[in-house]
Design an enzyme around this catalytic site. Sequence first.
Site, mmCIF file in Angstrom:
data_model
loop_
_atom_site.group_PDB
_atom_site.id
_atom_site.type_symbol
_atom_site.label_atom_id
_atom_site.label_comp_id
_atom_site.label_asym_id
_atom_site.label_seq_id
_atom_site.Cartn_x
_atom_site.Cartn_y
_atom_site.Cartn_z
ATOM 1 N N MET A 72 -12.353 3.298 -0.338
ATOM 2 C CA MET A 72 -13.062 3.398 0.944
ATOM 3 C C MET A 72 -13.804 4.724 0.914
ATOM 4 O O MET A 72 -13.502 5.659 1.659
ATOM 5 C CB MET A 72 -12.050 3.332 2.100
ATOM 6 N N ASP A 113 -5.617 -7.444 3.754
ATOM 7 C CA ASP A 113 -5.226 -6.034 3.782
ATOM 8 C C ASP A 113 -5.167 -5.499 5.204
ATOM 9 O O ASP A 113 -6.189 -5.379 5.866
ATOM 10 C CB ASP A 113 -6.260 -5.240 2.963
ATOM 11 N N HIS A 140 -1.031 -1.240 -4.216
ATOM 12 C CA HIS A 140 -2.331 -1.112 -3.548
ATOM 13 C C HIS A 140 -2.540 0.355 -3.181
ATOM 14 O O HIS A 140 -1.742 0.949 -2.453
ATOM 15 C CB HIS A 140 -2.337 -1.989 -2.304
ATOM 16 N N ASP A 165 -4.870 2.942 -1.385
ATOM 17 C CA ASP A 165 -5.966 3.110 -0.434
ATOM 18 C C ASP A 165 -6.567 4.504 -0.583
ATOM 19 O O ASP A 165 -5.914 5.502 -0.285
ATOM 20 C CB ASP A 165 -5.449 2.899 0.997
ATOM 21 N N MET A 205 -10.334 -7.374 5.003
ATOM 22 C CA MET A 205 -9.654 -6.396 5.859
ATOM 23 C C MET A 205 -9.219 -7.082 7.155
ATOM 24 O O MET A 205 -10.038 -7.681 7.853
ATOM 25 C CB MET A 205 -10.601 -5.247 6.226
ATOM 26 N N HIS A 258 -8.279 0.439 -3.924
ATOM 27 C CA HIS A 258 -9.218 0.087 -2.855
ATOM 28 C C HIS A 258 -9.990 1.336 -2.445
ATOM 29 O O HIS A 258 -9.450 2.214 -1.772
ATOM 30 C CB HIS A 258 -8.396 -0.499 -1.693
ATOM 31 N N SER A 264 0.842 -1.207 0.000
ATOM 32 C CA SER A 264 0.000 0.000 0.000
ATOM 33 C C SER A 264 0.870 1.247 0.000
ATOM 34 O O SER A 264 1.827 1.350 0.766
ATOM 35 C CB SER A 264 -0.884 0.023 1.242
ATOM 36 N N MET A 273 -9.339 7.057 0.630
ATOM 37 C CA MET A 273 -10.213 7.331 1.789
ATOM 38 C C MET A 273 -10.851 8.698 1.618
ATOM 39 O O MET A 273 -10.217 9.630 1.120
ATOM 40 C CB MET A 273 -9.381 7.312 3.070
HETATM 41 ZN ZN ZN Z 1 -6.529 -1.282 1.257
#
Ligand code: ZN
Length: 195
Positions: free
Chosen positions: A69, A176, A34, A36, A138, A67, A9, A38
């Site tokens: 979120m 993850d 990866h 992330d 997760m 990913h 990540s 958010m």
């Molecule tokens: Zn992730």
Amino acid sequence: MKKIQISPSILSADFSQLGNEIKKLEDGGADMIHVDVMDGHFVPNLTIGPPVIKALKKQSSMLFDVHLMISPVHKYIEAYSEAGADIITIHPEATDDLQSSISKIKSLNKKVGVSLNPETKIDVIMNYLEQINLVLIMSVNPGFGGQKFMPEVLIKVKALKKIQEEKGLDFDIEIDGGINFDNSKIAIEAGANIL
Ligand code: ZN
């Protein structure tokens, strides 16, 4: 058995040096990156959006494992696809209609990932497994880097692996959060093939 792949990540990267950091990962043998994402709403923190992914994608030939979120996720799927995501992973809780979000990702010719928080049960995705390329389990609560691995989620990895074998399906199982040299072994034994 599937090849074990490493998807580090960029959450843990030096954000002032992202291009160099990705190059280091690529040179170090990472299989994919990866990312992330958010939104400060679905999870408390904010990270990066499509323009940053687009800029990074130009500097790397690795797969971008994105990913999301973010909630509501559906209206942003196209922007992340255009930015260069190769795998787009969403959370069932972040969409009103999981089927239409899965179909949207497929229509953009991207791989479909669905992520399960530590407290989210496999039942939520049972009817969709045939359409999913990746299940992201997760092993920390989403929203912050640097958390401790929760070994209890491996029960879900094992259950998914069993379902996969019984149904003859081919999705990847990614784990993850809080993965290190030691706990990666038990994650792989449980059935995870992307860390
Ligand atoms: Zn992730």
